[in-house]
Design a protein around this motif. Structure first.
Motif, mmCIF file in Angstrom:
data_model
loop_
_atom_site.group_PDB
_atom_site.id
_atom_site.type_symbol
_atom_site.label_atom_id
_atom_site.label_comp_id
_atom_site.label_asym_id
_atom_site.label_seq_id
_atom_site.Cartn_x
_atom_site.Cartn_y
_atom_site.Cartn_z
ATOM 1 N N MET A 1 0.580 -1.196 -0.038
ATOM 2 C CA MET A 1 -0.025 0.140 -0.090
ATOM 3 C C MET A 1 1.429 0.925 0.289
ATOM 4 S SD MET A 1 -3.418 -0.387 -0.312
ATOM 5 C CE MET A 1 -3.580 1.505 -0.387
ATOM 6 N N ALA A 35 2.921 -1.843 -7.928
ATOM 7 C CA ALA A 35 2.245 0.036 -6.486
ATOM 8 C C ALA A 35 3.744 -0.169 -5.244
ATOM 9 C CB ALA A 35 0.886 -0.575 -6.098
ATOM 10 N N SER A 41 4.909 -6.810 -5.142
ATOM 11 C CA SER A 41 5.447 -5.782 -6.604
ATOM 12 C C SER A 41 6.747 -6.506 -6.367
ATOM 13 C CB SER A 41 4.976 -3.706 -6.457
ATOM 14 O OG SER A 41 3.631 -4.565 -6.729
ATOM 15 N N VAL A 67 2.151 1.995 -10.741
ATOM 16 C CA VAL A 67 0.548 3.115 -9.833
ATOM 17 C C VAL A 67 0.419 4.273 -8.924
ATOM 18 C CG1 VAL A 67 -2.099 2.138 -10.346
ATOM 19 C CG2 VAL A 67 -0.132 0.905 -11.460
ATOM 20 N N CYS A 68 1.208 3.591 -7.863
ATOM 21 C CA CYS A 68 0.761 4.942 -7.196
ATOM 22 C C CYS A 68 0.851 6.264 -7.637
ATOM 23 C CB CYS A 68 1.661 4.569 -6.328
ATOM 24 S SG CYS A 68 0.752 2.987 -5.619
ATOM 25 N N PRO A 71 -1.281 7.374 -11.726
ATOM 26 C CA PRO A 71 -2.723 6.229 -11.033
ATOM 27 C C PRO A 71 -3.711 6.707 -12.893
ATOM 28 C CG PRO A 71 -2.574 8.537 -9.856
ATOM 29 C CD PRO A 71 -1.337 8.195 -10.740
ATOM 30 N N ARG A 72 -3.479 7.881 -13.512
ATOM 31 C CA ARG A 72 -4.203 7.931 -14.387
ATOM 32 C C ARG A 72 -3.595 7.630 -15.701
ATOM 33 N NH1 ARG A 72 -7.757 11.210 -15.397
ATOM 34 N NH2 ARG A 72 -8.514 9.960 -16.144
ATOM 35 N N ALA A 74 -2.078 4.360 -15.562
ATOM 36 C CA ALA A 74 -2.062 2.880 -15.208
ATOM 37 C C ALA A 74 -4.393 2.477 -15.820
ATOM 38 C CB ALA A 74 -2.322 2.324 -14.047
ATOM 39 N N LEU A 75 -5.173 3.964 -15.058
ATOM 40 C CA LEU A 75 -6.322 3.620 -15.603
ATOM 41 C C LEU A 75 -6.486 3.971 -17.043
ATOM 42 C CD1 LEU A 75 -7.877 6.698 -13.216
ATOM 43 C CD2 LEU A 75 -8.542 3.805 -13.425
ATOM 44 N N ILE A 79 -5.034 -0.933 -16.386
ATOM 45 C CA ILE A 79 -4.710 -1.955 -15.498
ATOM 46 C C ILE A 79 -5.700 -2.173 -14.290
ATOM 47 C CG2 ILE A 79 -2.909 -2.143 -13.846
ATOM 48 C CD1 ILE A 79 -2.301 -2.668 -16.691
ATOM 49 N N LEU A 80 -6.160 -3.314 -13.402
ATOM 50 C CA LEU A 80 -6.352 -3.463 -12.631
ATOM 51 C C LEU A 80 -5.762 -4.007 -11.294
ATOM 52 C CD1 LEU A 80 -9.741 -5.199 -14.728
ATOM 53 C CD2 LEU A 80 -9.678 -3.135 -13.265
ATOM 54 N N VAL A 81 -4.883 -4.862 -11.504
ATOM 55 C CA VAL A 81 -4.187 -5.649 -10.344
ATOM 56 C C VAL A 81 -3.521 -5.256 -10.601
ATOM 57 C CG1 VAL A 81 -6.369 -7.363 -9.577
ATOM 58 C CG2 VAL A 81 -4.601 -7.818 -10.917
ATOM 59 N N THR A 82 -2.327 -5.290 -9.396
ATOM 60 C CA THR A 82 -0.894 -5.021 -8.893
ATOM 61 C C THR A 82 -0.215 -6.001 -8.820
ATOM 62 O OG1 THR A 82 -1.008 -3.336 -7.583
ATOM 63 C CG2 THR A 82 -0.554 -2.465 -9.799
ATOM 64 N N PRO A 83 1.159 -6.730 -9.174
ATOM 65 C CA PRO A 83 1.368 -6.621 -10.291
ATOM 66 C C PRO A 83 1.161 -7.103 -11.136
ATOM 67 C CG PRO A 83 2.531 -8.171 -9.037
ATOM 68 C CD PRO A 83 1.634 -7.971 -7.923
#
Lengths: 118, 576
Positions: A1, A35, A41, A67-68, A71-72, A74-75, A79-83
């Protein structure tokens, strides 16, 4: 996180662009979404780097996107999940999720011969 | 809100779903997580999306919808059935994230939601989202291989939601075939969230019945039990009973039933806000009685709602016109509203919801449902009963004076106990029946019960004619009730007998009068004699006295004339 960066550089960067190689295989282009320094990750980066060293030598191009931090992007990339690893070229492309610990699955997904070992 | 006082009373956010906000006593826990679980096709996604849509359209609160299971296009197609205006809302306040992991994804080890949450966080900041829905979290969790990983991600999710102060709904499918690990993670999920709503879909006598139940609500009470739900033009509606207690004010005001004869039997009419049940076989004039009630309510200027099943409003009005009940004018003036439902198309629950919507819209003071028994045909009897009860309670709560008819088929005496068993909660129960005697069917009206009223216990004959209805006392002779022609014959017989009696007594009277006159005449004659005799007597007495006086005078005179003295008399005598 955590969005805090650890010692491993995982910011969006290009790693080891290489053209010259012994094999005739073309360069594999990939993008790995991670992430921050989340355990999965970190594992994924380590696993991928090892796979590349062992199976692709220099013939690959890898982009790592945190992605952190982006984020845009990745969106927009869906992308949904990481890694999450995306093989961009050569076709066919593929989408791989998880920390890439299952090496044979990763090789199969990237279209690389599984049996070959060094 | 959570910033100000974490120990304060739980704040709730309305879902805007009719009925759900009642049973949850104010909606979902604000800034907390609600788990919505149920089998496929139970309405979980609609519940979540409708809540999001309600918050966006009513409170301008932006929201995010993460779709793990269904494609966004499919969601929009489904939502087009409701009047939500989803495309317009999406442009302004809603963000939809397509989160189906396509089968082409190859899983190569453990993963987590860290990246997704980072993306959602960015989106939340961008649009100022207050709500988030994770629809079909089970699809995502099924990709995680170990129970430990599932729990870790559930915890991550909850932690993130709490930190972001989002009011969230997580939907999750449960089907019977879930393995042990699944169950464990669901148990864990239920423990982690603050509110759990369980959805269920069952077949009852061939009709699907959907229900929901709140099984957990941390820090708040809620209405326990399962509540049926259905889908109308505005989306999902939950059939809540409204107020849970039965404390209603009892009116002593009387309202005419529109039928004088019946008002008299009921000692002045129906109580305001009461519910009168009229049961009877087909053709026993139930609708006519209901029509009379409607007409009189409209004449008093009271807003009235007439719900008919399986017969259109126009047909009902035409039929009522034939017995002198005119409702068209009241329709035009807007006092009267009529609604006709087809019982083959919709289940009982939806009828109830539509009737409720009509009540809220039209705000009637009087209401007719003709016949309520029709909804018993639309599916499971047990649910139809519950619906009948809920409807009557609703009418009481709103203080609506209602006349409800119910069809009773069959000839057995047990038929009096209506299938819907609403007779126990109705205030008055009027039974219409056919009595067959002397080769005729005649309509009879009985008041089976009427709470708080000294009512007639007599069976009356109901006579239907062009001029309307009339109630006639029936004859009971030798323990048998006489109606129709038999009654007429009996009446005729009674009439002729009365005539004879009358004639006889007339004769007697005349005779006595003659006798009296005769006696009087005789008395008069005797009186006359008496008078005459008295007069004669008086006359005689006077003559006598006069004679006495004159004789005295005469002697005195004679004596004087004879020149005698006092003894002249003797002389006179001697002289004789």
């Amino acid at each position: 996180m955590a969005t805090v960066m650890s010692g491993i550089a995982v910011a969006s960067k290009r790693v080891k662009p290489a053209e010259k190689t012994r094999s005739v295989s073309t360069v594999v282009t990939m993008r790995l979404y991670v992430a921050g320094s989340a355990p999965n990750s970190v594992k994924a980066i380590a696993n991928l780097e090892q796979i590349c060293r062992q199976h692709l030598k220099e013939a690959y191009r890898l982009e790592i996107v945190d992605v952190c931090e982006h984020p845009r992007r990745a969106l927009d990339d869906g992308i949904l999940v990481t890694p999450s690893l995306t093989k961009l070229s050569p076709s066919p492309g593929s989408n791989i999720i998880g920390n890439l610990s299952d090496t044979s699955s990763v090789l199969a997904a990237l279209g690389l011969p599984v049996a070959r070992r060094e | 809100m959570a910033k100000t006082a974490p120990r304060k009373l739980l704040s709730k956010a309305l879902t805007g779903i009719r009925g759900f906000d009642d049973i949850s006593l104010g909606g979902l826990p604000r800034n907390r997580t609600t788990l919505v679980m149920g089998g496929p096709g139970t309405g979980k996604s609609v519940f979540a999306l409708q809540t999001l849509v309600g918050a966006a359209s009513r409170h301008k609160q932006p929201g995010i919808f993460v779709a793990f299971e269904e494609n966004i296009d499919a969601i929009f197609t489904n939502a087009a059935a409701f009047d939500w205006g989803l495309p317009a809302l999406e442009r302004k306040h809603l963000f939809f994230m397509n989160a189906q992991l396509s089968p082409s994804f190859i899983s190569t080890g453990d993963f987590d939601l860290g990246g997704m949450l980072a993306m959602l966080e960015a989106k939340q900041v961008e649009i100022g989202a207050k709500w988030v829905v994770f629809d079909g979290i089970d699809v995502l969790l099924s990709l995680l291989r170990t129970p430990r990983a599932k729990m870790r991600e559930i915890y991550r999710l909850r932690d993130w939601l709490t930190r972001r102060e989002l009011t969230s709904i997580i939907t999750s499918k449960i089907d019977g075939e879930g393995d042990g690990t699944n169950t464990a993670s669901y148990g864990f999920m239920q423990f982690m969230v603050d509110c759990v709503v369980r959805f269920d879909r069952r077949m009852e006598q061939g009709i699907p019945v959907r229900r929901l139940e709140i099984t957990k609500y941390r820090g708040s009470s809620f209405a326990p039990g399962e509540y049926p739900l259905s889908f109308g033009p505005h989306g999902m509606e939950v059939a809540s009973p409204g107020a849970t207690d039965v404390a209603q004010e009892a009116s002593t005001e009387r309202v005419s039933s529109g039928f004088q004869g019946l008002d008299e039997m009921l000692d002045g009419g129906l109580f305001r806000g009461s519910c009168t049940l009229i049961t009877g076989a087909p053709g026993t004039s139930k609708t006519t009685l209901a029509g009379l009630f409607t007409e009189s309510a409209c004449r008093r200027g009271e807003r009235t709602l007439f719900v008919s099943f399986d017969e259109g409003g126009a047909r009902v009005r035409r039929n009522l016109r034939s017995v002198g009940i005119h409702l068209d004018g009241h329709m035009k003036s807007g006092l009267l509203q009529m609604y006709s439902g087809r019982t083959d198309a919709v289940n009982a629950e939806e009828h109830l919801l539509r009737i409720n919507a009509l009540i809220d819209e039209h705000r009637p003071r009087c209401m007719v449902i003709d016949p309520l028994s029709a909804i018993a045909r639309t599916g499971a009897l047990s649910s139809a009963r519950a619906i009948g009860n809920r409807l009557i309670y609703k009418l009481r709560d709103q203080h609506i004076t209602a006349v409800i008819t119910a069809l009773v088929e069959g000839e057995n005496p047990q038929a009096e106990a209506t299938e819907l068993q609403i007779s126990t909660i109705a205030d008055s129960w009027i039974q219409l029946s056919y009595l067959v005697c002397g080769g005729e069917r005649n309509r009879a009206l009985t008041i089976v019960k009427s709470r708080g009223t000294r009512h007639s216990n007599q069976v009356r004959e109901l006579i239907l004619s062009n001029s309307g209805l009339a109630l006639v006392d029936v004859y009971s002779s030798g323990g048998e009730v006489l109606m129709g022609t038999l009654r007429w014959e009996k009446e005729a017989e009674e009439r002729s007998r009365a005539l004879v009696r009358e004639t006889e007594s007339g004769d007697k009277r005349l005779e006595l009068q003659f006798a009296e006159a005769d006696t009087s005449a005789r008395i008069a004659a005797l009186q006359l004699d008496l008078e005459r005799q008295r007069a004669a007597l008086a006359l005689y007495k006077r003559d006598d006295a006069a004679r006495h006086v004159s004789s005295g005078e005469h002697q005195t005179e004679v004596r004087r004339l004879r020149g005698g003295n006092g003894n002249g008399h003797e002389r006179d005598r001697r002289g004789k």
